[in-house]
Design a protein around this motif. Structure first.
Motif, short mmCIF file in Angstrom:
data_model
loop_
_atom_site.label_atom_id
_atom_site.label_comp_id
_atom_site.label_asym_id
_atom_site.label_seq_id
_atom_site.Cartn_x
_atom_site.Cartn_y
_atom_site.Cartn_z
N LEU A 24 0.84 -1.20 0.00
CA LEU A 24 0.00 0.00 0.00
C LEU A 24 0.88 1.25 0.00
N PRO A 25 0.34 2.38 -0.44
CA PRO A 25 1.10 3.63 -0.32
C PRO A 25 1.52 3.85 1.14
N GLY A 26 2.72 4.40 1.33
CA GLY A 26 3.24 4.61 2.67
C GLY A 26 2.30 5.39 3.56
N ARG A 27 1.65 6.39 2.99
CA ARG A 27 0.69 7.21 3.76
C ARG A 27 -0.44 6.35 4.32
N VAL A 28 -0.88 5.38 3.52
CA VAL A 28 -1.98 4.52 3.96
C VAL A 28 -1.50 3.54 5.02
N GLU A 29 -0.31 2.98 4.85
CA GLU A 29 0.22 2.09 5.88
C GLU A 29 0.30 2.80 7.22
N LEU A 30 0.80 4.03 7.22
CA LEU A 30 0.89 4.81 8.47
C LEU A 30 -0.49 5.04 9.07
N LEU A 31 -1.45 5.36 8.22
CA LEU A 31 -2.81 5.60 8.68
C LEU A 31 -3.40 4.33 9.32
N LEU A 32 -3.22 3.20 8.66
CA LEU A 32 -3.76 1.95 9.20
C LEU A 32 -3.14 1.61 10.55
N ARG A 33 -1.85 1.88 10.70
CA ARG A 33 -1.21 1.64 11.99
C ARG A 33 -1.76 2.59 13.05
N SER A 34 -1.95 3.84 12.67
CA SER A 34 -2.39 4.85 13.64
C SER A 34 -3.80 4.59 14.15
N VAL A 35 -4.64 3.95 13.35
CA VAL A 35 -6.01 3.67 13.79
C VAL A 35 -6.15 2.23 14.29
N ASP A 36 -5.02 1.52 14.43
CA ASP A 36 -5.00 0.14 14.93
C ASP A 36 -5.95 -0.75 14.12
N ALA A 37 -5.77 -0.71 12.81
CA ALA A 37 -6.64 -1.48 11.92
C ALA A 37 -6.49 -2.98 12.16
N PRO A 38 -7.59 -3.72 12.10
CA PRO A 38 -7.49 -5.18 12.19
C PRO A 38 -6.62 -5.73 11.05
N PRO A 39 -5.81 -6.73 11.31
CA PRO A 39 -4.95 -7.27 10.26
C PRO A 39 -5.71 -7.72 9.01
N ARG A 40 -6.89 -8.31 9.19
CA ARG A 40 -7.68 -8.73 8.03
C ARG A 40 -8.02 -7.54 7.14
N LEU A 41 -8.30 -6.39 7.75
CA LEU A 41 -8.59 -5.19 6.97
C LEU A 41 -7.36 -4.77 6.17
N GLY A 42 -6.19 -4.78 6.81
CA GLY A 42 -4.96 -4.44 6.10
C GLY A 42 -4.74 -5.36 4.91
N ALA A 43 -4.97 -6.66 5.11
CA ALA A 43 -4.79 -7.62 4.02
C ALA A 43 -5.80 -7.37 2.90
N HIS A 44 -7.05 -7.08 3.28
CA HIS A 44 -8.08 -6.82 2.28
C HIS A 44 -7.74 -5.58 1.45
N LEU A 45 -7.38 -4.52 2.12
CA LEU A 45 -7.05 -3.29 1.40
C LEU A 45 -5.86 -3.51 0.47
N ARG A 46 -4.95 -4.33 0.91
CA ARG A 46 -3.77 -4.61 0.08
C ARG A 46 -4.14 -5.37 -1.20
N VAL A 47 -5.02 -6.38 -1.10
CA VAL A 47 -5.38 -7.11 -2.31
C VAL A 47 -6.22 -6.26 -3.25
N VAL A 48 -7.11 -5.44 -2.71
CA VAL A 48 -7.94 -4.58 -3.57
C VAL A 48 -7.06 -3.51 -4.24
N HIS A 49 -6.12 -2.95 -3.50
CA HIS A 49 -5.20 -1.97 -4.07
C HIS A 49 -4.39 -2.60 -5.20
N ASP A 50 -3.92 -3.83 -4.99
CA ASP A 50 -3.13 -4.50 -6.01
C ASP A 50 -3.94 -4.70 -7.29
N VAL A 51 -5.18 -5.12 -7.16
CA VAL A 51 -6.04 -5.29 -8.33
C VAL A 51 -6.32 -3.94 -8.98
N ALA A 52 -6.50 -2.91 -8.19
CA ALA A 52 -6.72 -1.57 -8.76
C ALA A 52 -5.51 -1.13 -9.58
N CYS A 53 -4.30 -1.47 -9.12
CA CYS A 53 -3.10 -1.16 -9.90
C CYS A 53 -3.16 -1.82 -11.27
#
Length: 200
Positions: A24-53
């Motif tokens: 994910l973009p660095g800005r988004v990774e920092l944001l997800l850490r700052s809001v204590d995102a559930p790991p499943r959410l991080g994984a989901h956003l990563r796969v959707v971002h990859d497909v969007a690319c």
């Protein structure tokens, strides 16, 4: 316990995967850490971002006349479900409360409305004013797991055909080939996402 959760989220954001997933973009990774995102959410956003690319690259190669903002699409795909931080039950069950709350959460963290909007629009592709960038985020959020949504695909076909003057059936055939290719890796993406817990 928070340290363990943080480590699991870090793995979801950085682990090598099959298929090989972009980070994910660095800005988004920092944001997800700052809001204590559930790991499943991080994984989901990563796969959707990859497909969007993949979708953005495909549009730019095959339909250069379509006015796509790649940075907006990729940011939108990387954050579209961030409201599930507030509504973690929607990580494993249907629900739409995360959409408006995700939009507000992004605004509260300094994201402009023009980028935060994807949290609201990713499931509202038939509303007035939804542009091609929004449609591509919505499409990435469906096709990553092999789900085909004819209504959504037809809206994209109309934009593609209008941009280059082709017949809609021609645009559909080209899009269908690309979506079939992307969907072929759906099981591997689903397996990657399933490796991470829905709770922090």
């Amino acid at each position: 316990m928070a340290a363990v959760s943080s480590l699991v989220l870090q793995r979801a954001l950085t682990d090598r995967a099959d298929p090989d997933l972009r980070r994910l973009p660095g800005r988004v990774e920092l944001l997800l850490r700052s809001v204590d995102a559930p790991p499943r959410l991080g994984a989901h956003l990563r796969v959707v971002h990859d497909v969007a690319c993949e979708l953005v690259a495909w549009v730019r190669t095959n339909y250069a006349a379509v006015a796509v903002n790649p940075d907006a699409v990729l940011f939108g795909a990387a954050t579209h479900d961030i409201g599930k931080v507030i509504h973690p039950e929607e990580l494993s069950a249907p629900g739409s409360a995360h959409e408006q709350d995700g939009y507000r959460l992004l605004l509260e963290h300094g994201v402009g409305a023009e980028l935060a909007r994807f949290a609201r629009t990713h499931a509202s592709w038939s509303e007035v004013g939804v542009g091609v960038d929004d449609l591509l985020v919505s499409l990435a959020d469906k096709i990553w797991k092999g789900k085909r949504v004819p209504e959504l695909e037809q809206l994209i076909v109309q934009r593609l055909a209008a941009a280059d003057g082709s017949e809609p059936w021609q645009a559909f055939m080209v899009l269908d080939d690309e979506l079939t290719r992307i969907a072929a890796a759906a099981d591997r993406r689903l397996a990657f996402q399933a490796n991470y817990p829905t709770t922090t």
